[in-house]
Design a protein around this motif. Sequence first.
Motif, PDB file in Angstrom:
ATOM      1  N   UNK A  50       0.815  -1.206   0.000  1.00  0.00           N
ATOM      2  CA  UNK A  50       0.000   0.000   0.000  1.00  0.00           C
ATOM      3  C   UNK A  50       0.855   1.265   0.000  1.00  0.00           C
ATOM      4  N   UNK A  51       0.180   2.389  -0.214  1.00  0.00           N
ATOM      5  CA  UNK A  51       0.800   3.710  -0.142  1.00  0.00           C
ATOM      6  C   UNK A  51      -0.060   4.584   0.753  1.00  0.00           C
ATOM      7  N   UNK A  52       0.598   5.297   1.653  1.00  0.00           N
ATOM      8  CA  UNK A  52      -0.104   6.267   2.494  1.00  0.00           C
ATOM      9  C   UNK A  52       0.708   7.559   2.517  1.00  0.00           C
ATOM     10  N   UNK A  53       0.206   8.637   1.929  1.00  0.00           N
ATOM     11  CA  UNK A  53       0.927   9.909   2.001  1.00  0.00           C
ATOM     12  C   UNK A  53       1.139  10.327   3.455  1.00  0.00           C
ATOM     13  N   UNK A  54       2.194  11.075   3.674  1.00  0.00           N
ATOM     14  CA  UNK A  54       2.544  11.494   5.031  1.00  0.00           C
ATOM     15  C   UNK A  54       2.169  12.948   5.291  1.00  0.00           C
ATOM     16  N   UNK A  55       1.774  13.218   6.522  1.00  0.00           N
ATOM     17  CA  UNK A  55       1.683  14.578   7.030  1.00  0.00           C
ATOM     18  C   UNK A  55       0.914  15.558   6.176  1.00  0.00           C
ATOM     19  N   UNK A  56       1.592  16.664   5.835  1.00  0.00           N
ATOM     20  CA  UNK A  56       0.931  17.725   5.074  1.00  0.00           C
ATOM     21  C   UNK A  56       0.484  17.247   3.700  1.00  0.00           C
ATOM     22  N   UNK A  57       1.257  16.383   3.067  1.00  0.00           N
ATOM     23  CA  UNK A  57       0.863  15.857   1.755  1.00  0.00           C
ATOM     24  C   UNK A  57      -0.435  15.064   1.876  1.00  0.00           C
ATOM     25  N   UNK A  58      -0.571  14.314   2.932  1.00  0.00           N
ATOM     26  CA  UNK A  58      -1.783  13.524   3.202  1.00  0.00           C
ATOM     27  C   UNK A  58      -3.004  14.436   3.280  1.00  0.00           C
ATOM     28  N   UNK A  59      -2.880  15.506   4.048  1.00  0.00           N
ATOM     29  CA  UNK A  59      -4.017  16.403   4.237  1.00  0.00           C
ATOM     30  C   UNK A  59      -4.296  17.253   2.997  1.00  0.00           C
ATOM     31  N   UNK A  60      -3.245  17.650   2.290  1.00  0.00           N
ATOM     32  CA  UNK A  60      -3.450  18.398   1.047  1.00  0.00           C
ATOM     33  C   UNK A  60      -4.185  17.541   0.025  1.00  0.00           C
ATOM     34  N   UNK A  61      -3.775  16.283  -0.091  1.00  0.00           N
ATOM     35  CA  UNK A  61      -4.426  15.373  -1.040  1.00  0.00           C
ATOM     36  C   UNK A  61      -5.840  15.034  -0.598  1.00  0.00           C
ATOM     37  N   UNK A  62      -6.121  15.220   0.678  1.00  0.00           N
ATOM     38  CA  UNK A  62      -7.450  14.918   1.183  1.00  0.00           C
ATOM     39  C   UNK A  62      -8.495  15.967   0.859  1.00  0.00           C
ATOM     40  N   UNK A  63      -8.037  17.195   0.517  1.00  0.00           N
ATOM     41  CA  UNK A  63      -9.013  18.263   0.267  1.00  0.00           C
ATOM     42  C   UNK A  63      -8.812  18.994  -1.054  1.00  0.00           C
ATOM     43  N   UNK A  64      -7.669  18.774  -1.729  1.00  0.00           N
ATOM     44  CA  UNK A  64      -7.375  19.440  -2.994  1.00  0.00           C
ATOM     45  C   UNK A  64      -7.503  18.413  -4.117  1.00  0.00           C
ATOM     46  N   UNK A  65      -8.471  18.606  -4.996  1.00  0.00           N
ATOM     47  CA  UNK A  65      -8.751  17.601  -6.020  1.00  0.00           C
ATOM     48  C   UNK A  65      -7.584  17.420  -6.986  1.00  0.00           C
ATOM     49  N   UNK A  66      -6.859  18.484  -7.320  1.00  0.00           N
ATOM     50  CA  UNK A  66      -5.729  18.365  -8.242  1.00  0.00           C
ATOM     51  C   UNK A  66      -4.587  17.561  -7.625  1.00  0.00           C
ATOM     52  N   UNK A  67      -4.291  17.841  -6.352  1.00  0.00           N
ATOM     53  CA  UNK A  67      -3.234  17.092  -5.667  1.00  0.00           C
ATOM     54  C   UNK A  67      -3.656  15.635  -5.505  1.00  0.00           C
ATOM     55  N   UNK A  68      -4.916  15.425  -5.153  1.00  0.00           N
ATOM     56  CA  UNK A  68      -5.416  14.053  -4.998  1.00  0.00           C
ATOM     57  C   UNK A  68      -5.290  13.284  -6.303  1.00  0.00           C
ATOM     58  N   UNK A  69      -5.703  13.897  -7.410  1.00  0.00           N
ATOM     59  CA  UNK A  69      -5.628  13.237  -8.714  1.00  0.00           C
ATOM     60  C   UNK A  69      -4.196  12.852  -9.042  1.00  0.00           C
ATOM     61  N   UNK A  70      -3.249  13.754  -8.746  1.00  0.00           N
ATOM     62  CA  UNK A  70      -1.850  13.507  -9.072  1.00  0.00           C
ATOM     63  C   UNK A  70      -1.255  12.387  -8.228  1.00  0.00           C
ATOM     64  N   UNK A  71      -1.572  12.380  -6.945  1.00  0.00           N
ATOM     65  CA  UNK A  71      -1.053  11.335  -6.054  1.00  0.00           C
ATOM     66  C   UNK A  71      -1.584   9.969  -6.469  1.00  0.00           C
ATOM     67  N   UNK A  72      -2.883   9.887  -6.729  1.00  0.00           N
ATOM     68  CA  UNK A  72      -3.472   8.614  -7.135  1.00  0.00           C
ATOM     69  C   UNK A  72      -2.881   8.146  -8.458  1.00  0.00           C
ATOM     70  N   UNK A  73      -2.728   9.062  -9.396  1.00  0.00           N
ATOM     71  CA  UNK A  73      -2.187   8.699 -10.714  1.00  0.00           C
ATOM     72  C   UNK A  73      -0.756   8.188 -10.593  1.00  0.00           C
ATOM     73  N   UNK A  74       0.024   8.782  -9.690  1.00  0.00           N
ATOM     74  CA  UNK A  74       1.402   8.329  -9.491  1.00  0.00           C
ATOM     75  C   UNK A  74       1.427   6.906  -8.952  1.00  0.00           C
TER      76      UNK A  74
END
Length: 265
Positions: free
Chosen positions: A121-145
């Motif tokens: 599995x993958x779990x983003x850490x800290x600030x990246x985790x929370x940014x990806x949790x509320x910012x659709x562009x960051x979330x899309x990029x993290x999931x795509x990676x």
Amino acid sequence: MRGYKPQSSGIPRPPTVDLNCDFGEGYGAYTFGQDEVLLQYVTSVNIACGFHAGDPHTMREAVERAAAAGVSIGAHPGLPDRLGFGRREMAITAVEAYDLTLYQVGALYGFVRAAGSTLRHVKPHGALYHMAGRDSDIAEAVVRAVKSLDDGLLLYGQSGSLLLEEAQKQGVRAVSEVFADRTYRSDGTLTPRNMPNAVLTEPKAAVGQALDMIVRGAVRTSEGIEAAVQAETICLHGDGPHAVQFAAALRQGLLAAGIVLQHPQ
């Protein structure tokens, strides 16, 4: 949450949950957390990938220790901010979010393969985790990676977050995470660490909160009301001074309540 579901025999199936902790967050001559002891209590670990913490040596050692203990291995990519331990937000673009996620997960992926084990599995850490949790562009990029590296990887994200929604859109198995040792606000988000009472300090309180989230799908918030959550995996922060005490209490309390501890399938 995986609740009680009837089997063919008519006997109810007990709830199952994963107990995860952050792992391998030292670097160089510095150690952080109580990794060796925590391994006996958790079912999965999130290993730092070199940006907020970790380095090639600690990554290799963390992977080897986790593999030997038989716990599931996850990657824990964060923002490039050692001084702030990856807990301070940075103004990154979606492209940068994709690149730094792929870079870090790919690095750990190599160590896992070399150890003859499997990255689960993958779990983003800290600030990246929370940014990806509320910012659709960051979330899309993290999931795509994550998907571009291995579409069989599970992606851990906070219950109710945009990261989980985006994972489902892209066909990545999303795992809903809750926190045993953090307090919640009425909107289902965590109380920021710079606010009072953001962290639970008593193991008994953490166990009670965890049981509520697993069994009832709800958490008592700092405002005194309940918020709905889905608990497929529970995070225990391994860097706290009483992390081992909390881990032991959580494992014992969950097992005593008839809850099965296992990595998400």
